[in-house]
Design a protein around this motif. Structure first.
Motif, short mmCIF file in Angstrom:
data_model
loop_
_atom_site.label_atom_id
_atom_site.label_comp_id
_atom_site.label_asym_id
_atom_site.label_seq_id
_atom_site.Cartn_x
_atom_site.Cartn_y
_atom_site.Cartn_z
N ARG A 103 28.78 46.29 46.16
CA ARG A 103 29.85 45.77 47.30
C ARG A 103 31.53 45.25 46.57
O ARG A 103 31.34 44.96 45.43
N PRO A 104 32.08 45.19 47.23
CA PRO A 104 33.68 44.81 46.23
C PRO A 104 33.18 43.78 45.37
O PRO A 104 33.38 42.78 46.84
N TRP B 250 32.52 45.94 41.06
CA TRP B 250 31.29 45.72 42.20
C TRP B 250 29.56 45.01 41.50
O TRP B 250 29.37 45.27 40.92
#
Length: 298
Positions: free
Chosen positions: A66-67, A62
């Motif tokens: 956010r991935p 991440w």
């Protein structure tokens, strides 16, 4: 920029984990190992660019929460992933037991990119905040270099380090050429034209070259916005363009007799006429004296 202490402990893995800094702001990390146990890492990714390639395996990661879709599924082509950030962001990674990964990561600071006159292809706010990356498939020449880098156990030997640096530079040259098509070629707005005019005015002031932050502030821009503007219009980094601009003006003034070589060197911000002559020759393929003689043969 990147040091061995930033790399996961090799006690976590069966295999090899390497980290080497070739130059300030230019480093390489390789992983060719299987996780012995669950592993979680949380650190701060510094501003700059990363060129990443998974030869085998996947992992969970991440950026700023956010991935990141990184890794290579079985049977999928080997791909590069390039991303750049202008502000520090939290980077997290999680490995599962028995997870096998073979990958390389190349870290580049903005200062290193500036020194080579390279501007990142896409540093838009949307891309930075969403963790977006530019991806493309590795060709057969890339794969040979990647396999060689991934096979190294360490870079303690100076010749191994030199060989690795040469391989990484080849990958970078190929990568930035391939990413060239991602440049924004839209026309400048009236506001951008005014900002570019202020930048040019500041860049041409006699004396030492201002810092990037000073040029950006004087142009009414952030450093990252200035990078995008100069890349958009001139296809290079701001300081690279500013230096070339000064040398071009110096060449013209030497050619028409308005400046001596020493005066041109001072105008261009060089500490000595010798350093100026070296930079001039690299830019135009001939020393200042040759340019002046050529002018008076007509």
């Amino acid at each position: 920029m990147f040091h061995q202490k930033d790399s996961p402990s090799d006690r976590i893995f069966d295999g090899s984990v390497t980290a080497v800094e070739f130059r300030e702001g230019f480093g390489l990390h390789t992983l060719n190992a299987r996780a012995r146990r669950p592993f979680e890492m949380s650190t701060v990714r510094k501003p700059g660019a990363v060129l990443l390639c998974f030869l085998e395996g996947t992992t969970e990661a991440w950026l700023d929460g956010r991935p990141m879709k990184v890794g290579r599924r079985k049977g999928a082509p080997v791909k590069f992933a390039f991303s750049s950030i202008d502000e520090p962001m939290r980077f997290e990674r999680r490995s599962k037991p028995d997870e096998y990964v073979r990958k390389i990561s190349v870290m580049l600071s903005h200062d290193w990119l500036e020194a080579y006159g390279i501007s990142v292809p896409d540093s838009s706010a949307e891309a930075r905040l969403s963790g977006q990356v530019i991806e493309w498939a590795a060709d057969h020449q890339d794969l040979a270099l990647l396999e060689d880098l991934a096979s190294h156990v360490n870079f303690a030997d100076p010749f191994a380090k030199l060989d690795a640096e040469a391989s990484v530079l080849k990958l970078l040259s190929s990568s930035f050429k391939k990413m060239g098509g991602h440049q924004n070629e839209a026309a400048l707005t009236s506001r951008e034209q005014a900002q570019l005019a202020r930048f040019t005015e500041l860049a041409l002031l006699p004396g030492p070259m201002p810092r990037l932050t000073e040029l950006a502030r004087g142009s009414g821009l952030s450093a990252s916005s200035l990078r995008r503007l100069i890349q958009k219009e001139h296809g290079c980094a701001p300081l690279h363009f500013a230096k070339k601009l000064r040398l071009t003006i110096a060449r013209d003034k030497i050619s028409n007799g308005q400046m001596s070589v020493a005066e041109a060197a001072e105008f261009s911000g060089f500490r000595s006429a010798e350093n100026f002559a070296t930079a001039f020759s690299r830019a135009f393929g001939a020393p200042p004296s040759h340019f002046r003689r050529a002018t008076h043969t007509f």
